[in-house]
Design a protein around this motif. Structure first.
Motif, short mmCIF file in Angstrom:
data_model
loop_
_atom_site.label_atom_id
_atom_site.label_comp_id
_atom_site.label_asym_id
_atom_site.label_seq_id
_atom_site.Cartn_x
_atom_site.Cartn_y
_atom_site.Cartn_z
N LYS A 499 -46.22 -39.41 -26.63
CA LYS A 499 -45.82 -40.67 -26.00
C LYS A 499 -44.34 -40.96 -26.25
O LYS A 499 -43.62 -41.37 -25.34
CB LYS A 499 -46.68 -41.82 -26.53
CG LYS A 499 -48.09 -41.87 -25.98
CD LYS A 499 -48.15 -42.47 -24.59
CE LYS A 499 -47.89 -43.95 -24.62
NZ LYS A 499 -48.04 -44.57 -23.27
N GLU A 500 -43.90 -40.75 -27.47
CA GLU A 500 -42.50 -41.03 -27.82
C GLU A 500 -41.56 -40.13 -27.02
O GLU A 500 -40.52 -40.58 -26.52
CB GLU A 500 -42.29 -40.83 -29.31
CG GLU A 500 -42.92 -41.91 -30.18
CD GLU A 500 -42.74 -41.63 -31.66
OE1 GLU A 500 -42.23 -40.52 -31.99
OE2 GLU A 500 -43.12 -42.48 -32.48
N GLU A 503 -41.58 -41.25 -23.28
CA GLU A 503 -40.96 -42.55 -23.06
C GLU A 503 -39.44 -42.48 -23.15
O GLU A 503 -38.73 -43.28 -22.54
CB GLU A 503 -41.49 -43.56 -24.10
CG GLU A 503 -42.93 -43.98 -23.90
CD GLU A 503 -43.12 -44.82 -22.64
OE1 GLU A 503 -42.12 -45.40 -22.14
OE2 GLU A 503 -44.25 -44.89 -22.13
N ASN A 504 -38.93 -41.52 -23.92
CA ASN A 504 -37.49 -41.45 -24.16
C ASN A 504 -36.78 -40.35 -23.36
O ASN A 504 -35.62 -40.06 -23.61
CB ASN A 504 -37.22 -41.23 -25.65
CG ASN A 504 -37.70 -42.40 -26.50
OD1 ASN A 504 -37.47 -43.55 -26.15
ND2 ASN A 504 -38.37 -42.11 -27.60
#
Length: 798
Positions: A499-500, A503-504
């Protein structure tokens, strides 16, 4: 004995066969073409039977020695073996069971050092498990079906990995994980009876008992294979329901014997289907060629037939005279076809032996392929009898007086087309004959149509398996990259990490996430069963549905085709799900197809937040200017072990690459057969057509048409008919191709009932039609050069 009966007895034996012998010598080209058509149709039919029987025999022999489980439950996490043993011992019909420990590792933990290069297996999407050899059941075997025994420092690599990476005996494998490093030498390539297909998504590497005991618990993640055996393998489905309802370990995929068998044989099943389809079409070609040559021979011999009837020779004897000739040709063609099948079978048997172990052609395969060849002979023989019945209808007057023979056509045609000022004379002559006497050219139309079908249906099937859109038949929507976080102790940690990253990363256009949960529902017999559901905001979108549509509300659910059969529900009906000590009703909004997870899946927008996830999946769309492979490689290195990152095309290639490669070989062979077929038939047809049209050609020459004009007229005629055959063939491919494939898929039980074949428009609508048309026109031009040798005076005098 009357003089006639005495003469008949002499005629029936030596004279009959003498006439046949002379006729065979006289029409060598035509007879050779007939034999070739019969040989091709028989050869492919026999070869299909050889492959089918050899595949199932080879699998059966492998299973007989290896003894794969009738039911397999994979489980990650702790188990209570005593509970499992108690349940197994109490279950009626079970004969044996065992629990196997497997240590899962990731491809980047394995480095191969070969003579030519060094590489790791980080790009493999297969889950790799280290195991030791079992005592008596679920054995890992060598190519001769012998139980593999390894010593310390030796390793057995599955054939799946050998084929993908071209490994060799003696190559070194470096296992490095969790600060442990071990060097192994490849001793054997092993046959794994239950994990020998990419569709299974897992594979096992064999270690010696000593190495396995030393490494177990020091790295990787344990996974258990809980296996059960029954007196009848069909009991596995009922056992699976009872096992799951008992609350025993089930954190992983469950597979039955039938599914293991089908996944093992999928490549060869598809190959056999394609070859049977082509052989049936070639049998039709043989029938067409037989009919055409018989009718041409009868027309040529109409005076002799009339004479034989006039002197009292009965129809049966006249028919037998011609029938013996075609029986000889059929026997030669069928025997040649059978021998051809045996000769080239090695190309296909080699692939079967590589997958299932070394085996010679079995007597059963040889006998059944011979039976198929004999059936082809009987079909051709009976078809010849039917055609030769036309002799019975011809009277002596028709044959000798009126000259009508077998052609009962009416007189001339008055259509006014000859007055056209827009078309040249050659075009007018060519088009008028085809348009009004199309019956004379139907054989060309039929052959071109059949050739088009024969090539395009298998080519479209191959293109479908190769196309990214096929992912929709594997229960997923079509995005650029697929990320999978598998079950295990670090599942949630890995999920957060993915997810990280997503998202980035500003190279992403959008992404969708799904979490797999397991709930309970009831089957068609009102018994509890487990149901795996992929839930998420985009769940069920962009799939191809057999019926219904994607879920729109949280109270809706879509289920796979096999689950729909198991549950006994249709679109619009409701089903109750049991989870978290409660029950909730969902409406079935659609039924889709899936070959993953054994074909038993479901999808919903309801989140099931109170249930622990068993797996996370992310499908990612990238911006247009971002390279998919490069981005997947970057994420794979960043995310590390336990997370699989695949470009969607690579995912499909690794899963279905074996099927596609086999189909490419078959399709290439079919194209060669199709081209040869068209060449031979065009030559045969034109030779007979020119012989029949000699008087017309002489008249055209006499009134001033040049050889170039006559050649152009024939090229217009055959070109016009060929274009019509190609167009109708393409239409039938679009209309019938899906239906033919879907019949085979429905029978297979693989979780796919209906497939829309994906055609390559450039190949189907431009390249192949132009290739076929150019080939036919070139052959026509070549054959028509023979009209130079025809002398007008001699032809008219005849």
């Amino acid at each position: 004995m009357t003089p006639l009966k005495k003469w008949k007895g002499v005629w029936e034996k030596p004279m009959n066969w003498l006439i046949v012998k002379n006729d065979l010598k006289r029409n060598k080209v035509i007879n050779l073409a007939l034999v070739l058509f019969m040989m091709l149709s028989t050869g492919l039919a026999a070869l299909s039977m050889l492959i089918a029987v050899q595949t199932f025999t080879s699998i059966s022999e492998l299973y007989k020695t290896a003894q794969p489980p009738h039911f397999l439950q994979m489980h990650k996490g702790e188990i209570n073996q005593e509970e499992i043993d108690k349940f197994m011992s109490d279950y009626k019909g079970i004969t044996d069971w065992q629990t196997i420990t497997m240590v899962n590792i990731y491809g980047n933990s394995l480095t191969v050092i070969g003579n030519e290069k060094t590489y790791d297996l980080s790009d493999s999407r297969l889950d790799i498990g280290l195991v030791k050899q079992n005592e008596a059941k679920d054995l890992l075997l060598n190519s001769t079906h012998e139980k593999v025994t390894l010593h310390k420092g030796e390793i057995g690599i599955p054939v799946l990995l050998k084929d993908r990476y071209n490994m060799k005996i003696g190559d070194h494998i470096i296992l490095a994980d969790n600060e442990i490093k071990r060097d192994f030498v490849i001793k054997e390539f092993i046959l794994d009876s239950q994990m020998n297909s990419p569709l299974v998504s897992s594979t096992r590497i064999l270690l010696s008992d000593e190495d396995f005991a030393m490494l177990q618990g020091k790295f990787g993640e344990k996974e258990y294979l809980i296996e059960a055996y029954f007196t009848d393998s069909k009991e596995a489905s009922d056992f699976q329901t009872a096992y799951e309802n008992a609350g025993l370990p089930q954190n992983g995929q469950a597979v039955t014997y039938t599914m293991i068998f089908l996944l093992s044989a999928i490549t060869d099943i598809i190959t056999v289907f394609v070859m049977l389809l082509v052989s049936v079409l070639l049998i039709f070609v043989s029938f067409i060629s037989v009919k055409y040559t018989i009718m041409a021979a009868l027309e040529e011999d109409i005076a002799e037939i009339g004479t034989m009837k006039a002197i009292g020779i009965p129809f049966g004897d006249i028919r037998e005279l011609y029938l013996n000739k075609y029986r000889v040709l059929a026997v030669v063609g069928v025997i040649a076809g059978y021998l051809l099948a045996l000769l080239i079978s090695g190309l296909f048997i080699k692939q079967i032996n590589a997958t299932f172990g070394e085996m010679r052609l079995t007597p059963l395969a040889l006998i059944l392929s011979l039976v198929i060849s004999f059936l082809v002979y009987l079909l051709i023989n009976n078809y010849c009898k039917r055609i030769l019945k036309k002799i019975k209808k011809v009277t002596v007057v028709d044959a000798l007086v009126s000259g009508k023979g077998f052609d009962k056509a009416n007189g001339g045609i008055k259509d006014g087309l000859y007055k056209s000022k827009k078309l040249s004379v050659n075009w007018l002559i060519g088009i008028r004959e085809v348009f009004y006497k199309f019956k004379n050219w139907t054989i060309v139309f039929a052959i071109v149509l059949i050739t088009t079908l024969m090539v395009l249906v298998p080519a479209n099937l191959m293109n479908t398996f190769e196309a990214p859109e096929f992912i929709t038949y594997m229960g997923s929507s079509l995005e650029d990259i697929l990320i999978e976080v598998e079950e295990g102790e670090n599942l949630e940690t890995s999920y957060v990490k993915v997810k990280e990253v997503l998202e980035n990363d500003n190279s992403i256009e959008n992404y969708f996430e799904y979490r797999r949960v397991r709930v309970k529902t009831t089957d068609s017999e009102n018994q509890l069963m487990n149901l795996n559901i992929d839930c998420g905001e985009n769940a069920g979108n962009d799939l191809k549905y057999l019926s219904g549509k994607a879920p729109e509300e949280e109270s809706e659910i879509v289920i796979s085709y096999l689950n729909a059969n198991e549950i006994g529900k249709e679109v619009g009906e409701t089903m109750v799900l049991f989870f978290d000590d409660k029950e909730q009703e969902f409406t079935i909004s659609g039924i889709y197809q899936d070959v993953t997870s054994g074909g038993y899946t479901a999808k919903s927008k309801y989140i099931f937040s109170d249930i622990d996830a068993g797996k996370y999946t992310f499908s990612v769309n990238l911006n247009d200017n971002v390279d998919e492979e490069q981005k997947a490689e970057e994420w794979s290195e960043l995310l590390g072990a336990g997370i699989t990152v695949d470009p969607m095309e690579e995912f499909i290639n690794q899963t279905l690459g074996g099927v596609v490669n086999q189909l490419k070989t078959v399709v290439f062979g079919i194209i060669l057969i199709g081209a040869s077929l068209v060449i031979l038939f065009t030559i045969l047809f034109l030779k007979l057509r020119i012989a029949k049209d000699l008087s017309e050609i002489a008249v055209l020459k006499a009134i001033g048409f040049s050889e170039h004009d006559i050649k152009q007229q024939y090229m217009i005629k055959i070109g016009f008919v060929s274009i019509t055959g190609i167009l109708v063939g393409i239409i039938l491919t679009d209309f019938l191709g899906d239906r033919l494939v879907n019949v085979a898929l429905s029978i297979s039980g693989l979780g796919i009932k209906k497939v829309e074949l994906i055609a390559n428009p450039v190949i189907q609508y431009i390249v192949f039609p132009l290739f076929l048309l150019m080939l036919i026109l070139f052959v026509t031009w070549f054959v028509m050069r023979t009209i130079k040798k025809y002398n007008i005076v001699s032809i008219i005098n005849e």
